[in-house]
Design a protein around this motif. Structure first.
Motif, PDB file in Angstrom:
ATOM      1  N   LYS A   1       0.820  -1.267   0.050  1.00  0.00           N
ATOM      2  CA  LYS A   1      -0.059   0.043   0.062  1.00  0.00           C
ATOM      3  C   LYS A   1       0.838   1.222   0.001  1.00  0.00           C
ATOM      4  O   LYS A   1       0.587   2.049  -0.731  1.00  0.00           O
ATOM      5  CB  LYS A   1      -0.995   0.016   1.299  1.00  0.00           C
ATOM      6  CG  LYS A   1      -2.113   1.184   1.172  1.00  0.00           C
ATOM      7  CD  LYS A   1      -3.087   0.868   2.399  1.00  0.00           C
ATOM      8  CE  LYS A   1      -4.088   2.168   2.310  1.00  0.00           C
ATOM      9  NZ  LYS A   1      -3.433   3.469   2.274  1.00  0.00           N
ATOM     10  N   ALA A   2       1.968   1.220   0.754  1.00  0.00           N
ATOM     11  CA  ALA A   2       2.673   2.431   0.889  1.00  0.00           C
ATOM     12  C   ALA A   2       3.462   2.766  -0.704  1.00  0.00           C
ATOM     13  O   ALA A   2       3.496   3.982  -1.053  1.00  0.00           O
ATOM     14  CB  ALA A   2       4.079   2.153   1.620  1.00  0.00           C
ATOM     15  N   ASN A   3       3.892   1.684  -1.303  1.00  0.00           N
ATOM     16  CA  ASN A   3       4.344   1.832  -3.051  1.00  0.00           C
ATOM     17  C   ASN A   3       3.261   2.323  -3.510  1.00  0.00           C
ATOM     18  O   ASN A   3       3.444   3.433  -4.400  1.00  0.00           O
ATOM     19  CB  ASN A   3       4.748   0.495  -3.274  1.00  0.00           C
ATOM     20  CG  ASN A   3       6.078   0.181  -2.583  1.00  0.00           C
ATOM     21  OD1 ASN A   3       6.917   0.944  -1.744  1.00  0.00           O
ATOM     22  ND2 ASN A   3       6.414  -1.119  -2.627  1.00  0.00           N
ATOM     23  N   ALA A   4       2.012   1.784  -3.349  1.00  0.00           N
ATOM     24  CA  ALA A   4       0.866   2.342  -4.466  1.00  0.00           C
ATOM     25  C   ALA A   4       0.342   3.669  -4.183  1.00  0.00           C
ATOM     26  O   ALA A   4      -0.108   4.438  -5.130  1.00  0.00           O
ATOM     27  CB  ALA A   4      -0.398   1.395  -4.215  1.00  0.00           C
ATOM     28  N   ASP A   5       0.516   3.991  -2.855  1.00  0.00           N
ATOM     29  CA  ASP A   5      -0.017   5.502  -2.354  1.00  0.00           C
ATOM     30  C   ASP A   5       1.087   6.629  -3.047  1.00  0.00           C
ATOM     31  O   ASP A   5       0.672   7.535  -3.334  1.00  0.00           O
ATOM     32  CB  ASP A   5       0.134   5.560  -0.698  1.00  0.00           C
ATOM     33  CG  ASP A   5      -1.220   5.010  -0.286  1.00  0.00           C
ATOM     34  OD1 ASP A   5      -2.123   4.551  -0.930  1.00  0.00           O
ATOM     35  OD2 ASP A   5      -1.026   4.610   0.898  1.00  0.00           O
ATOM     36  N   ALA A   6       2.441   6.055  -3.086  1.00  0.00           N
ATOM     37  CA  ALA A   6       3.139   7.090  -3.653  1.00  0.00           C
ATOM     38  C   ALA A   6       3.845   7.120  -5.100  1.00  0.00           C
ATOM     39  O   ALA A   6       4.281   8.019  -5.526  1.00  0.00           O
ATOM     40  CB  ALA A   6       4.613   6.917  -2.796  1.00  0.00           C
ATOM     41  N   PHE A   7       3.345   5.896  -5.783  1.00  0.00           N
ATOM     42  CA  PHE A   7       3.913   5.732  -7.010  1.00  0.00           C
ATOM     43  C   PHE A   7       2.811   5.128  -7.916  1.00  0.00           C
ATOM     44  O   PHE A   7       1.872   4.445  -7.217  1.00  0.00           O
ATOM     45  CB  PHE A   7       5.188   4.671  -7.137  1.00  0.00           C
ATOM     46  CG  PHE A   7       6.309   5.019  -6.376  1.00  0.00           C
ATOM     47  CD1 PHE A   7       7.259   6.043  -6.852  1.00  0.00           C
ATOM     48  CD2 PHE A   7       6.403   4.742  -5.099  1.00  0.00           C
ATOM     49  CE1 PHE A   7       8.231   6.456  -5.964  1.00  0.00           C
ATOM     50  CE2 PHE A   7       7.336   5.117  -4.218  1.00  0.00           C
ATOM     51  CZ  PHE A   7       8.422   6.025  -4.646  1.00  0.00           C
ATOM     52  N   LYS A   8       2.841   5.389  -9.070  1.00  0.00           N
ATOM     53  CA  LYS A   8       1.948   4.818 -10.219  1.00  0.00           C
ATOM     54  C   LYS A   8       2.511   4.553 -11.526  1.00  0.00           C
ATOM     55  O   LYS A   8       3.409   5.034 -11.939  1.00  0.00           O
ATOM     56  CB  LYS A   8       0.677   5.820 -10.242  1.00  0.00           C
ATOM     57  CG  LYS A   8       1.274   7.121 -11.039  1.00  0.00           C
ATOM     58  CD  LYS A   8      -0.115   8.131 -11.007  1.00  0.00           C
ATOM     59  CE  LYS A   8       0.341   9.332 -11.878  1.00  0.00           C
ATOM     60  NZ  LYS A   8      -0.846  10.283 -12.012  1.00  0.00           N
ATOM     61  N   VAL A   9       1.759   3.506 -12.259  1.00  0.00           N
ATOM     62  CA  VAL A   9       2.290   3.142 -13.646  1.00  0.00           C
ATOM     63  C   VAL A   9       1.082   4.034 -14.492  1.00  0.00           C
ATOM     64  O   VAL A   9       0.078   4.296 -14.444  1.00  0.00           O
ATOM     65  CB  VAL A   9       1.678   1.781 -13.916  1.00  0.00           C
ATOM     66  CG1 VAL A   9       1.755   1.500 -15.325  1.00  0.00           C
ATOM     67  CG2 VAL A   9       2.365   0.740 -13.104  1.00  0.00           C
ATOM     68  N   VAL A  10       2.224   4.877 -15.276  1.00  0.00           N
ATOM     69  CA  VAL A  10       1.432   6.042 -16.244  1.00  0.00           C
ATOM     70  C   VAL A  10       1.621   5.316 -17.615  1.00  0.00           C
ATOM     71  O   VAL A  10       1.079   6.058 -18.567  1.00  0.00           O
ATOM     72  CB  VAL A  10       2.201   7.300 -16.261  1.00  0.00           C
ATOM     73  CG1 VAL A  10       1.981   7.875 -14.583  1.00  0.00           C
ATOM     74  CG2 VAL A  10       3.765   7.248 -16.547  1.00  0.00           C
ATOM     75  N   ASP A  11       2.178   4.237 -18.046  1.00  0.00           N
ATOM     76  CA  ASP A  11       2.280   3.874 -19.421  1.00  0.00           C
ATOM     77  C   ASP A  11       2.518   2.251 -19.226  1.00  0.00           C
ATOM     78  O   ASP A  11       3.362   1.849 -18.444  1.00  0.00           O
ATOM     79  CB  ASP A  11       3.395   4.607 -20.131  1.00  0.00           C
ATOM     80  CG  ASP A  11       3.112   4.993 -21.675  1.00  0.00           C
ATOM     81  OD1 ASP A  11       1.899   4.455 -22.034  1.00  0.00           O
ATOM     82  OD2 ASP A  11       3.872   5.820 -22.199  1.00  0.00           O
ATOM     83  N   ASN A  12       1.896   1.500 -20.103  1.00  0.00           N
ATOM     84  CA  ASN A  12       2.179   0.331 -20.360  1.00  0.00           C
ATOM     85  C   ASN A  12       2.817   0.043 -21.987  1.00  0.00           C
ATOM     86  O   ASN A  12       1.974   0.390 -22.670  1.00  0.00           O
ATOM     87  CB  ASN A  12       1.077  -0.712 -20.283  1.00  0.00           C
ATOM     88  CG  ASN A  12       1.123  -1.757 -19.208  1.00  0.00           C
ATOM     89  OD1 ASN A  12       1.908  -2.642 -19.211  1.00  0.00           O
ATOM     90  ND2 ASN A  12       0.744  -1.373 -17.872  1.00  0.00           N
ATOM     91  N   LEU A  13       4.006  -0.520 -22.013  1.00  0.00           N
ATOM     92  CA  LEU A  13       4.650  -0.734 -23.330  1.00  0.00           C
ATOM     93  C   LEU A  13       4.504  -1.921 -23.768  1.00  0.00           C
ATOM     94  O   LEU A  13       5.227  -2.888 -23.394  1.00  0.00           O
ATOM     95  CB  LEU A  13       5.997  -0.125 -23.322  1.00  0.00           C
ATOM     96  CG  LEU A  13       6.121   1.189 -22.459  1.00  0.00           C
ATOM     97  CD1 LEU A  13       7.764   1.526 -22.450  1.00  0.00           C
ATOM     98  CD2 LEU A  13       5.687   2.423 -23.082  1.00  0.00           C
TER      99      LEU A  13
END
Length: 287
Positions: free
Chosen positions: A220-232
């Motif tokens: 959860k801590a990672n998900a709260d701070a980071f996100k996927v913005v592109d899938n290649l």
């Protein structure tokens, strides 16, 4: 995936870790020794010749979750579970060696007789086929662009437009991809190092295999701070490798993959280690 030049393999076991030896036997679970290999013979079921009697020796590079990583003192993951199926068919147990990733591309440890096969989330490429024989593809992979939520970066193209510093794992197809897109990426030794580099602010974005990101964002801590913005969608497929010409072991690996997909074992392992199963592509749903 890569390691620094001259890096020696780690000694890992269920209860201890001792540095300094050249090759490392890593405890895995799921198989028991029996059949032809159980007596110590180097010839397993189906006439498959092994480098050591009673065991199927697998080279990998740790950590690379969810495909292989040390959990509770044992190496576990999607790759490990699939190769356990091969070992079971051969009537032996699997032993894992943690080795530098560059050896997988050259086939060094296969050619020297240290390992029977390599399982390391390795993309099948024509260049690598010159040195090793690949199994049938067992996983369709995509690359993810992961950023800090506060970065303002919305895609790989946006990262380039903003001249953002981007990171990738050295000697991987992800690194090659961003280089072809005009980036000069910061190279990291392992997938963990890539993600830690992003967390520490060494880079603004990273390009890394999506399944790795998917597992990392379960925290959860990672998900709260980071996100996927592109899938290649780079058209990559993973394969296991054996020494060139080792047709009997290659056939055994392909047989295990085919049967696992047919009887539902593959789907079960996929959902356990990776996430939602897409039967049409055998890859995670894009974010």
């Amino acid at each position: 995936m890569n390691t620094i030049p001259g890096r020696r393999t780690r000694v890992l076991a269920a209860t201890t870790a001792t540095a300094g030896l050249a090759l490392v036997a890593v405890t895995v679970s799921g198989c028991t020794s029996s059949g032809d290999g159980g007596s110590g013979s180097k010839t397993a079921a189906g006439g498959v010749e092994l480098v050591k009697g009673g065991q199927l020796t697998t080279c990998t590079h740790l950590p690379y979750p969810p495909f292989q990583s040390e959990i509770d003192g044992k190496v576990q993951g999607f790759d490990v579970s699939l190769i356990d199926l091969v070992a079971k068919d051969l009537g032996v147990k699997q032993t894992v060696l943690d080795t530098p990733f560059e050896n997988f591309k050259t086939g060094a440890f296969l050619n020297s007789g240290e390992c029977d096969l390599a399982a390391a989330g390795m993309t099948i490429t024509e260049e690598r086929k010159k040195n090793v024989d690949f199994s049938d593809p067992y996983f369709d992979a995509t690359q993810a662009v992961l950023v800090d939520r506060k970065s303002g970066i919305t895609s790989l193209a946006d990262a380039k437009a903003k001249n953002a510093k981007i990171g990738a794992q050295a000697q991987t197809t992800g690194e090659e991809y961003v280089q072809k897109q005009g980036f000069d990426p910061v190279s990291f030794e392992s997938s963990d190092a890539v993600l830690n580099g992003l967390r520490a602010g060494q880079v603004k974005a990273v390009v890394i295999d999506y399944p790795v990101v998917q597992g990392w964002l379960k925290n959860k801590a990672n998900a709260d701070a980071f996100k996927v913005v592109d899938n290649l969608n780079t058209g990559e497929q993973y394969g296991f490798t054996v020494k060139k010409g080792n047709t009997k072991l290659l056939a055994a690996v392909n047989k295990a993959i085919t049967e696992a997909k047919a009887d539902g074992t593959y789907k079960k392992l996929y959902e356990k280690w990776i996430g939602p199963y897409d039967a049409s592509a055998a890859s995670p749903s894009a974010s």
